[in-house]
Design an enzyme around this catalytic site. Structure first.
Site, PDB file in Angstrom:
ATOM      1  N   ARG A  93     -14.018  55.964 -77.570  1.00 21.25           N
ATOM      2  CA  ARG A  93     -15.062  54.934 -77.443  1.00 21.25           C
ATOM      3  C   ARG A  93     -16.184  55.190 -78.442  1.00 21.25           C
ATOM      4  O   ARG A  93     -16.781  54.266 -78.978  1.00 21.25           O
ATOM      5  CB  ARG A  93     -15.635  54.963 -76.014  1.00 21.25           C
ATOM      6  CG  ARG A  93     -14.929  54.046 -75.047  1.00 21.25           C
ATOM      7  CD  ARG A  93     -15.369  54.355 -73.632  1.00 21.25           C
ATOM      8  NE  ARG A  93     -16.782  54.008 -73.396  1.00 21.25           N
ATOM      9  CZ  ARG A  93     -17.188  52.851 -72.917  1.00 21.25           C
ATOM     10  NH1 ARG A  93     -16.309  51.919 -72.638  1.00 21.25           N
ATOM     11  NH2 ARG A  93     -18.459  52.613 -72.714  1.00 21.25           N
ATOM     12  N   ASP A 153     -19.151  40.687 -65.756  1.00 20.81           N
ATOM     13  CA  ASP A 153     -18.836  41.564 -64.607  1.00 20.81           C
ATOM     14  C   ASP A 153     -19.373  40.932 -63.316  1.00 20.81           C
ATOM     15  O   ASP A 153     -18.723  40.963 -62.269  1.00 20.81           O
ATOM     16  CB  ASP A 153     -19.472  42.955 -64.774  1.00 20.81           C
ATOM     17  CG  ASP A 153     -19.284  43.525 -66.172  1.00 20.81           C
ATOM     18  OD1 ASP A 153     -18.661  44.568 -66.325  1.00 20.81           O
ATOM     19  OD2 ASP A 153     -19.784  42.894 -67.140  1.00 20.81           O
ATOM     20  N   ARG A 156     -17.152  38.150 -62.269  1.00 19.30           N
ATOM     21  CA  ARG A 156     -15.917  38.670 -61.668  1.00 19.30           C
ATOM     22  C   ARG A 156     -16.163  39.120 -60.234  1.00 19.30           C
ATOM     23  O   ARG A 156     -15.344  38.875 -59.338  1.00 19.30           O
ATOM     24  CB  ARG A 156     -15.390  39.845 -62.503  1.00 19.30           C
ATOM     25  CG  ARG A 156     -14.785  39.386 -63.822  1.00 19.30           C
ATOM     26  CD  ARG A 156     -14.446  40.556 -64.741  1.00 19.30           C
ATOM     27  NE  ARG A 156     -13.774  40.089 -65.945  1.00 19.30           N
ATOM     28  CZ  ARG A 156     -13.830  40.711 -67.119  1.00 19.30           C
ATOM     29  NH1 ARG A 156     -14.539  41.821 -67.258  1.00 19.30           N
ATOM     30  NH2 ARG A 156     -13.173  40.220 -68.157  1.00 19.30           N
ATOM     31  N   HIS A 180     -22.089  47.270 -69.236  1.00 15.32           N
ATOM     32  CA  HIS A 180     -20.900  46.407 -69.162  1.00 15.32           C
ATOM     33  C   HIS A 180     -19.673  47.301 -69.320  1.00 15.32           C
ATOM     34  O   HIS A 180     -19.602  48.101 -70.238  1.00 15.32           O
ATOM     35  CB  HIS A 180     -20.945  45.376 -70.293  1.00 15.32           C
ATOM     36  CG  HIS A 180     -19.635  44.672 -70.528  1.00 15.32           C
ATOM     37  ND1 HIS A 180     -19.039  43.884 -69.581  1.00 15.32           N
ATOM     38  CD2 HIS A 180     -18.806  44.658 -71.598  1.00 15.32           C
ATOM     39  CE1 HIS A 180     -17.904  43.393 -70.060  1.00 15.32           C
ATOM     40  NE2 HIS A 180     -17.737  43.863 -71.291  1.00 15.32           N
TER      41      HIS A 180
HETATM   42  P1  NAD Z   1     -10.970  39.623 -82.513  1.00 16.73           P
HETATM   43  O1  NAD Z   1     -10.365  40.789 -83.218  1.00 16.73           O
HETATM   44  O2  NAD Z   1     -10.108  38.516 -82.051  1.00 16.73           O
HETATM   45  O3  NAD Z   1     -12.104  38.992 -83.436  1.00 16.73           O
HETATM   46  C1  NAD Z   1     -13.068  39.767 -84.107  1.00 16.73           C
HETATM   47  C2  NAD Z   1     -13.470  38.993 -85.315  1.00 16.73           C
HETATM   48  O4  NAD Z   1     -14.510  39.720 -85.969  1.00 16.73           O
HETATM   49  C3  NAD Z   1     -12.324  38.818 -86.346  1.00 16.73           C
HETATM   50  O5  NAD Z   1     -12.153  37.420 -86.615  1.00 16.73           O
HETATM   51  C4  NAD Z   1     -12.836  39.559 -87.568  1.00 16.73           C
HETATM   52  O6  NAD Z   1     -12.463  38.924 -88.782  1.00 16.73           O
HETATM   53  C5  NAD Z   1     -14.344  39.464 -87.347  1.00 16.73           C
HETATM   54  N1  NAD Z   1     -15.153  40.329 -88.201  1.00 16.73           N
HETATM   55  C6  NAD Z   1     -16.188  39.891 -88.911  1.00 16.73           C
HETATM   56  N2  NAD Z   1     -16.700  40.872 -89.629  1.00 16.73           N
HETATM   57  C7  NAD Z   1     -15.973  41.962 -89.398  1.00 16.73           C
HETATM   58  C8  NAD Z   1     -16.025  43.280 -89.917  1.00 16.73           C
HETATM   59  N3  NAD Z   1     -16.962  43.688 -90.784  1.00 16.73           N
HETATM   60  N4  NAD Z   1     -15.070  44.133 -89.479  1.00 16.73           N
HETATM   61  C9  NAD Z   1     -14.144  43.744 -88.596  1.00 16.73           C
HETATM   62  N5  NAD Z   1     -14.071  42.486 -88.070  1.00 16.73           N
HETATM   63  C10 NAD Z   1     -14.982  41.612 -88.494  1.00 16.73           C
HETATM   64  O7  NAD Z   1     -11.797  40.238 -81.291  1.00 16.73           O
HETATM   65  P2  NAD Z   1     -12.294  39.425 -80.002  1.00 16.73           P
HETATM   66  O8  NAD Z   1     -11.263  39.522 -78.952  1.00 16.73           O
HETATM   67  O9  NAD Z   1     -12.820  38.122 -80.430  1.00 16.73           O
HETATM   68  O10 NAD Z   1     -13.509  40.366 -79.517  1.00 16.73           O
HETATM   69  C11 NAD Z   1     -14.714  40.416 -80.288  1.00 16.73           C
HETATM   70  C12 NAD Z   1     -15.674  41.430 -79.695  1.00 16.73           C
HETATM   71  O11 NAD Z   1     -16.131  40.954 -78.421  1.00 16.73           O
HETATM   72  C13 NAD Z   1     -15.040  42.813 -79.421  1.00 16.73           C
HETATM   73  O12 NAD Z   1     -15.979  43.822 -79.730  1.00 16.73           O
HETATM   74  C14 NAD Z   1     -14.778  42.777 -77.930  1.00 16.73           C
HETATM   75  O13 NAD Z   1     -14.696  44.049 -77.358  1.00 16.73           O
HETATM   76  C15 NAD Z   1     -16.016  42.011 -77.470  1.00 16.73           C
HETATM   77  N6  NAD Z   1     -15.966  41.439 -76.122  1.00 16.73           N
HETATM   78  C16 NAD Z   1     -17.094  41.520 -75.390  1.00 16.73           C
HETATM   79  C17 NAD Z   1     -17.132  41.005 -74.099  1.00 16.73           C
HETATM   80  C18 NAD Z   1     -18.419  41.089 -73.302  1.00 16.73           C
HETATM   81  O14 NAD Z   1     -18.481  40.648 -72.135  1.00 16.73           O
HETATM   82  N7  NAD Z   1     -19.477  41.636 -73.879  1.00 16.73           N
HETATM   83  C19 NAD Z   1     -15.988  40.418 -73.556  1.00 16.73           C
HETATM   84  C20 NAD Z   1     -14.851  40.320 -74.347  1.00 16.73           C
HETATM   85  C21 NAD Z   1     -14.849  40.835 -75.655  1.00 16.73           C
END
Ligand code: NAD
Length: 328
Positions: A93, A153, A156, A180
């Site tokens: 992590r 959360d 949920r 979270h």
């Molecule tokens: P994903 O891999 O589908 O999309 C991530 C996007 O970020 C990609 O399109 C990628 O191109 C882009 N990106 C832009 N700049 C980047 C860089 N410099 N390096 C790498 N990628 C870059 O991921 P996702 O499923 O859309 O999740 C996005 C984020 O949201 C993750 O960190 C995930 O853990 C988080 N998330 C948070 C919650 C919450 O409740 N806070 C819930 C779900 C997901």
């Protein structure tokens, strides 16, 4: 009070699962006149997603949707950062946090340069620590930078309690606070259903209550993301709906209580990092944090949760060669 510029623009940085699903959900809600998807790493993906979402607008609302650059954040009422990488097998992590901190730091600074007046909403995980990073990098004011925190959360938990009681989850008032994810803290002592004590409603509905029943509900709440990711690789609909709700509270200036992530600023004697607590959300972003009368075990769990966030913030600051600074 801050006024929302018209036409109402929402900028989404990161056009992956979360970013594009959020764009679609936002269109259906009819909250924005303009939605821009920005993804410097996958511009083709941003373009394809924007075209696909735009095709839905004749069935929803007239909305301009396009793939843009970071300069298009200018004038956005809210910019939502969903860019980041997912945890790879075997990756810690802490390593994930360092990678995503570098991404969030850069985007937050760029967004603030183009849009010093808008609200910045951070979604990238680990979201509470990333909100602290974004606040520091952007130089924006307290309240203007918020994290999606434990809003999902909390949803949920309400969903699971609603199912347990056969009651509309919207009538369940219960919050999850802290970090979270793994360290999330459900506040059982303050949970009510229509203003009535949770245990009393369980008795009235003839369903199990007390430690065993609630431990199982808590386990399902905590495992929800993992269970979904195991089956379909990512979560998107729940989080997109949570983001729509937060953005709606901002654009409409609702003053809705949501467990977003903001700097603790001394609440519960927590370290000064961003942590999720029930917060009044309106046009300026976070307006004020509410104080819950927590039981001693809930307070201990909240402090453990905040300490984990603090460790993550310190580790990403050290990796960057900077001393960890107090969150604003
Ligand atoms: P994903 O891999 O589908 O999309 C991530 C996007 O970020 C990609 O399109 C990628 O191109 C882009 N990106 C832009 N700049 C980047 C860089 N410099 N390096 C790498 N990628 C870059 O991921 P996702 O499923 O859309 O999740 C996005 C984020 O949201 C993750 O960190 C995930 O853990 C988080 N998330 C948070 C919650 C919450 O409740 N806070 C819930 C779900 C997901």
């Amino acid at each position: 009070m801050r006024t929302i510029p018209s036409p109402v623009r929402v900028a989404i940085v990161g056009a992956g699962h979360v970013g594009s699903t959020f764009g679609y959900a936002l269109l259906l809600r009819g909250l924005a006149n303009e939605i821009v998807l920005i993804d410097p790493v996958s511009p083709d993906r941003a373009e394809g997603e924007a075209m696909d979402v735009s095709n839905a607008s004749p069935f929803a609302q007239p909305t301009r949707i396009w793939a843009g650059t970071i300069a298009d954040c200018a004038g956005a009422a809210v910019t939502v950062i969903t860019a980041g990488v997912a945890q790879k097998p075997g990756e810690s992590r802490a390593d994930l946090a360092r990678t995503n901190a570098a991404i969030v730091r850069q985007f937050a600074a760029d967004v603030a340069r183009h849009n010093p007046d808008g609200v910045l909403l951070v979604v990238t995980n680990p979201v509470d620590a990333m909100t602290s990073v974004a606040l520091e990098a952007s130089g924006l004011a307290w309240g203007q930078v918020i994290g999606a925190g434990t809003v999902l959360d909390t949803a949920r938990l309400r969903e699971l309690l609603g199912e347990h009681l056969a009651v509309d989850p919207r009538s369940v008032h219960a919050y999850v606070i802290g970090e979270h994810g793994d360290g999330a803290v459900p506040v059982w002592s303050q949970a009510t259903v229509g203003g009535s004590d949770l245990a009393a409603v369980c008795v009235g509905r003839g369903v199990a209550h007390g430690a065993d029943a609630f431990v199982e509900i808590e386990r399902r709440m905590r495992d929800a993301a993992g269970s979904i990711i195991e089956r379909i690789g990512s979560t998107q609909f729940g989080v997109a709906s949570a983001l729509v709700r937060i953005v709606e509270a901002i654009i409409r200036g609702e003053g809705t209580v949501l467990s977003v992530s903001t700097p603790a600023r001394g609440a519960y004697q927590l370290p000064d990092v961003c942590v999720s607590l029930p917060t009044i959300v309106g046009r300026s972003g976070a307006e004020s944090v509410l104080h819950l009368p927590l039981e001693p075990d809930e307070l201990r769990a909240l402090r453990r949760s905040a300490a984990t966030i603090q460790e993550t913030v310190a580790s990403v600051a050290e990796a960057d060669g900077a001393a960890p600074t107090a969150a604003r």
